[in-house]
Design a protein around this motif. Structure first.
Motif, PDB file in Angstrom:
ATOM      1  N   VAL A   1       0.849  -1.194   0.000  1.00 42.74           N
ATOM      2  CA  VAL A   1       0.000   0.000   0.000  1.00 42.74           C
ATOM      3  C   VAL A   1       0.881   1.239   0.000  1.00 42.74           C
ATOM      4  CG1 VAL A   1      -1.767   1.281   1.246  1.00 42.74           C
ATOM      5  CG2 VAL A   1      -1.837  -1.227   1.217  1.00 42.74           C
ATOM      6  N   PHE A   2       0.637   2.138  -0.960  1.00 44.85           N
ATOM      7  CA  PHE A   2       1.513   3.298  -1.097  1.00 44.85           C
ATOM      8  C   PHE A   2       0.778   4.618  -0.915  1.00 44.85           C
ATOM      9  CE2 PHE A   2       5.791   2.482  -1.677  1.00 44.85           C
ATOM     10  CZ  PHE A   2       6.447   3.608  -2.120  1.00 44.85           C
ATOM     11  N   SER A   3      -0.503   4.681  -1.276  1.00 43.11           N
ATOM     12  CA  SER A   3      -1.258   5.922  -1.154  1.00 43.11           C
ATOM     13  C   SER A   3      -2.738   5.572  -1.172  1.00 43.11           C
ATOM     14  CB  SER A   3      -0.915   6.882  -2.304  1.00 43.11           C
ATOM     15  OG  SER A   3      -1.573   8.126  -2.157  1.00 43.11           O
TER      16      SER A   3
ATOM     17  N   SER B   1       1.157   8.101  -6.076  1.00 42.17           N
ATOM     18  CA  SER B   1       0.196   8.900  -5.317  1.00 42.17           C
ATOM     19  C   SER B   1      -1.157   8.844  -6.004  1.00 42.17           C
ATOM     20  CB  SER B   1       0.676  10.358  -5.204  1.00 42.17           C
ATOM     21  OG  SER B   1      -0.163  11.112  -4.343  1.00 42.17           O
ATOM     22  N   VAL B   2      -2.217   8.874  -5.196  1.00 38.17           N
ATOM     23  CA  VAL B   2      -3.580   8.947  -5.714  1.00 38.17           C
ATOM     24  C   VAL B   2      -4.310  10.051  -4.955  1.00 38.17           C
ATOM     25  CG1 VAL B   2      -4.374   7.117  -4.121  1.00 38.17           C
ATOM     26  CG2 VAL B   2      -5.735   7.677  -6.156  1.00 38.17           C
ATOM     27  N   LYS B   3      -5.068  10.882  -5.694  1.00 39.61           N
ATOM     28  CA  LYS B   3      -5.824  11.969  -5.076  1.00 39.61           C
ATOM     29  C   LYS B   3      -7.177  12.092  -5.764  1.00 39.61           C
ATOM     30  CE  LYS B   3      -3.226  13.777  -1.836  1.00 39.61           C
ATOM     31  NZ  LYS B   3      -2.541  12.518  -1.571  1.00 39.61           N
ATOM     32  N   ARG B   4      -8.155  12.555  -5.014  1.00 35.66           N
ATOM     33  CA  ARG B   4      -9.469  12.799  -5.618  1.00 35.66           C
ATOM     34  C   ARG B   4      -9.377  13.979  -6.574  1.00 35.66           C
ATOM     35  NH1 ARG B   4     -13.365  14.209  -0.693  1.00 35.66           N
ATOM     36  NH2 ARG B   4     -12.088  12.619   0.300  1.00 35.66           N
TER      37      ARG B   4
ATOM     38  N   SER C   1     -13.829  11.868  -9.713  1.00 35.40           N
ATOM     39  CA  SER C   1     -13.060  10.632  -9.751  1.00 35.40           C
ATOM     40  C   SER C   1     -11.770  10.814  -8.964  1.00 35.40           C
ATOM     41  CB  SER C   1     -12.788  10.237 -11.207  1.00 35.40           C
ATOM     42  OG  SER C   1     -12.133   9.003 -11.289  1.00 35.40           O
ATOM     43  N   VAL C   2     -10.719  10.084  -9.371  1.00 35.75           N
ATOM     44  CA  VAL C   2      -9.391  10.229  -8.769  1.00 35.75           C
ATOM     45  C   VAL C   2      -8.350  10.264  -9.878  1.00 35.75           C
ATOM     46  CG1 VAL C   2     -10.007   9.107  -6.595  1.00 35.75           C
ATOM     47  CG2 VAL C   2      -9.085   7.726  -8.485  1.00 35.75           C
ATOM     48  N   VAL C   3      -7.173  10.797  -9.537  1.00 26.75           N
ATOM     49  CA  VAL C   3      -6.039  10.796 -10.454  1.00 26.75           C
ATOM     50  C   VAL C   3      -4.864  10.112  -9.777  1.00 26.75           C
ATOM     51  CG1 VAL C   3      -6.649  12.813 -11.834  1.00 26.75           C
ATOM     52  CG2 VAL C   3      -5.408  13.124  -9.678  1.00 26.75           C
ATOM     53  N   ILE C   4      -4.008   9.506 -10.596  1.00 27.41           N
ATOM     54  CA  ILE C   4      -2.792   8.884 -10.092  1.00 27.41           C
ATOM     55  C   ILE C   4      -1.604   9.399 -10.890  1.00 27.41           C
ATOM     56  CG2 ILE C   4      -4.026   6.765  -9.444  1.00 27.41           C
ATOM     57  CD1 ILE C   4      -2.578   5.422 -11.880  1.00 27.41           C
ATOM     58  N   ILE C   5      -0.414   9.294 -10.302  1.00 28.82           N
ATOM     59  CA  ILE C   5       0.811   9.461 -11.062  1.00 28.82           C
ATOM     60  C   ILE C   5       1.618   8.189 -10.864  1.00 28.82           C
ATOM     61  CG2 ILE C   5       2.027  10.694  -9.194  1.00 28.82           C
ATOM     62  CD1 ILE C   5       3.385  12.284 -11.594  1.00 28.82           C
ATOM     63  N   ASN C   6       2.116   7.646 -11.974  1.00 28.65           N
ATOM     64  CA  ASN C   6       2.822   6.371 -11.870  1.00 28.65           C
ATOM     65  C   ASN C   6       4.318   6.540 -12.085  1.00 28.65           C
ATOM     66  OD1 ASN C   6       3.340   6.425 -14.665  1.00 28.65           O
ATOM     67  ND2 ASN C   6       1.661   5.049 -15.169  1.00 28.65           N
TER      68      ASN C   6
ATOM     69  N   MET D   1       1.048  14.939  -4.106  1.00 28.71           N
ATOM     70  CA  MET D   1       0.165  15.420  -5.161  1.00 28.71           C
ATOM     71  C   MET D   1      -1.056  16.050  -4.513  1.00 28.71           C
ATOM     72  SD  MET D   1      -1.129  13.448  -8.619  1.00 28.71           S
ATOM     73  CE  MET D   1      -1.924  12.081  -7.785  1.00 28.71           C
ATOM     74  N   TRP D   2      -1.554  17.122  -5.141  1.00 32.65           N
ATOM     75  CA  TRP D   2      -2.712  17.826  -4.580  1.00 32.65           C
ATOM     76  C   TRP D   2      -3.548  18.382  -5.722  1.00 32.65           C
ATOM     77  CZ3 TRP D   2      -4.380  17.152   0.063  1.00 32.65           C
ATOM     78  CH2 TRP D   2      -5.417  17.975   0.563  1.00 32.65           C
ATOM     79  N   THR D   3      -4.845  18.473  -5.496  1.00 27.29           N
ATOM     80  CA  THR D   3      -5.730  19.006  -6.532  1.00 27.29           C
ATOM     81  C   THR D   3      -6.467  20.236  -6.008  1.00 27.29           C
ATOM     82  OG1 THR D   3      -7.597  17.581  -5.879  1.00 27.29           O
ATOM     83  CG2 THR D   3      -6.057  16.703  -7.521  1.00 27.29           C
ATOM     84  N   ASP D   4      -6.728  21.166  -6.923  1.00 32.93           N
ATOM     85  CA  ASP D   4      -7.421  22.411  -6.583  1.00 32.93           C
ATOM     86  C   ASP D   4      -8.239  22.830  -7.792  1.00 32.93           C
ATOM     87  OD1 ASP D   4      -8.305  24.800  -5.565  1.00 32.93           O
ATOM     88  OD2 ASP D   4      -6.375  25.826  -5.730  1.00 32.93           O
ATOM     89  N   GLY D   5      -9.515  22.442  -7.835  1.00 36.48           N
ATOM     90  CA  GLY D   5     -10.355  22.766  -8.978  1.00 36.48           C
ATOM     91  C   GLY D   5      -9.869  22.064 -10.231  1.00 36.48           C
ATOM     92  N   ASP D   6      -9.508  22.839 -11.248  1.00 35.85           N
ATOM     93  CA  ASP D   6      -9.000  22.274 -12.499  1.00 35.85           C
ATOM     94  C   ASP D   6      -7.497  22.015 -12.475  1.00 35.85           C
ATOM     95  OD1 ASP D   6     -11.407  22.163 -13.976  1.00 35.85           O
ATOM     96  OD2 ASP D   6     -11.309  24.317 -14.352  1.00 35.85           O
ATOM     97  N   LEU D   7      -6.840  22.308 -11.365  1.00 31.97           N
ATOM     98  CA  LEU D   7      -5.390  22.195 -11.282  1.00 31.97           C
ATOM     99  C   LEU D   7      -4.972  20.976 -10.452  1.00 31.97           C
ATOM    100  CD1 LEU D   7      -4.465  25.934 -10.626  1.00 31.97           C
ATOM    101  CD2 LEU D   7      -4.638  24.750 -12.824  1.00 31.97           C
TER     102      LEU D   7
END
Length: 216
Positions: A47-49, A94-97, A101-106, A149-155
């Protein structure tokens, strides 16, 4: 533990804290009672994120044998995951909402959004097109930490290390450490912030000597 990172996330729909270590996720309620049900993933996954969005929790992993990493999805407090989806490489860092949905970076440098049945690539870092190994498949040398990783609206912001695993080519001229930003309005993925120093490790393969007296 000393050999595995521990990550935590709130499972909003269950009002529960998820605590992941190695291939196990435990569930802790608001009175600090650990549930007797323990989610156990196959042994090759670490488990990583983790993050939740709506009624589902998303568990990003690393494949400890260098095989294909997966994102596991659970819809409740269960001993096993409901679904799993391949990341196409050995680590989801990392995975973030993100929106609905959610986004990941691999570990290849791809930023991808979960579409409910797999992943769509939003953008990729310059390292992705080079074929140069960015991360180490057999050792935990993550270049993006599980909370970087972090999300803010469209960013979407990604704080990363650009050092590679390939010999003397430790740094690429168009791939800088610091914070990268993906803008979903124009689909651009660009370097936005850096530390206040630049590190040069090699110049055309030659060695240089630093004079610490006059700083040359």
């Amino acid at each position: 533990s000393t050999s595995n990172p521990t990550c935590m996330a709130v499972f909003d729909a269950r009002n529960t804290l998820m605590v992941g270590n190695s291939n196990v996720v435990k569930f802790v309620d608001t009175t600090w009672v650990v549930d007797t049900i323990v989610l156990t993933l196959p042994a090759e996954y670490e488990v990583f994120s983790m993050v939740s969005n709506g009624s589902q929790a998303y568990i990003a992993t690393r494949n400890k044998s260098g095989g294909d990493a997966k994102m596991f999805v659970v819809t409740g407090i269960k001993a096993g995951a409901d679904y799993s989806y391949s990341a196409g490489t050995f680590e989801i860092m990392s995975v973030k909402r993100f929106k609905s949905s959610v986004v990941i970076i691999n570990s290849l440098g791809q930023l991808m959004r979960f579409n409910g049945g797999g992943f769509d690539e939003l953008a990729s870092l310059p390292i992705y097109a080079t074929g140069i190994e960015w991360c180490d498949a057999l050792n935990d040398y993550s270049t993006v930490s599980n909370r970087a990783m972090w999300t803010d609206g469209d960013l979407i912001y990604v704080n990363l290390s650009s050092f590679t695993q390939n010999g003397r080519y430790k740094m690429l001229p168009n791939f800088h450490s610091g914070i990268w930003c993906y803008d979903d309005t124009n689909k651009s993925f660009y370097h936005r912030h850096s530390p206040s120093y630049t590190r040069v490790q090699s110049i055309a393969g030659s060695q240089t000597t630093v004079n610490t007296t006059d700083n040359t």
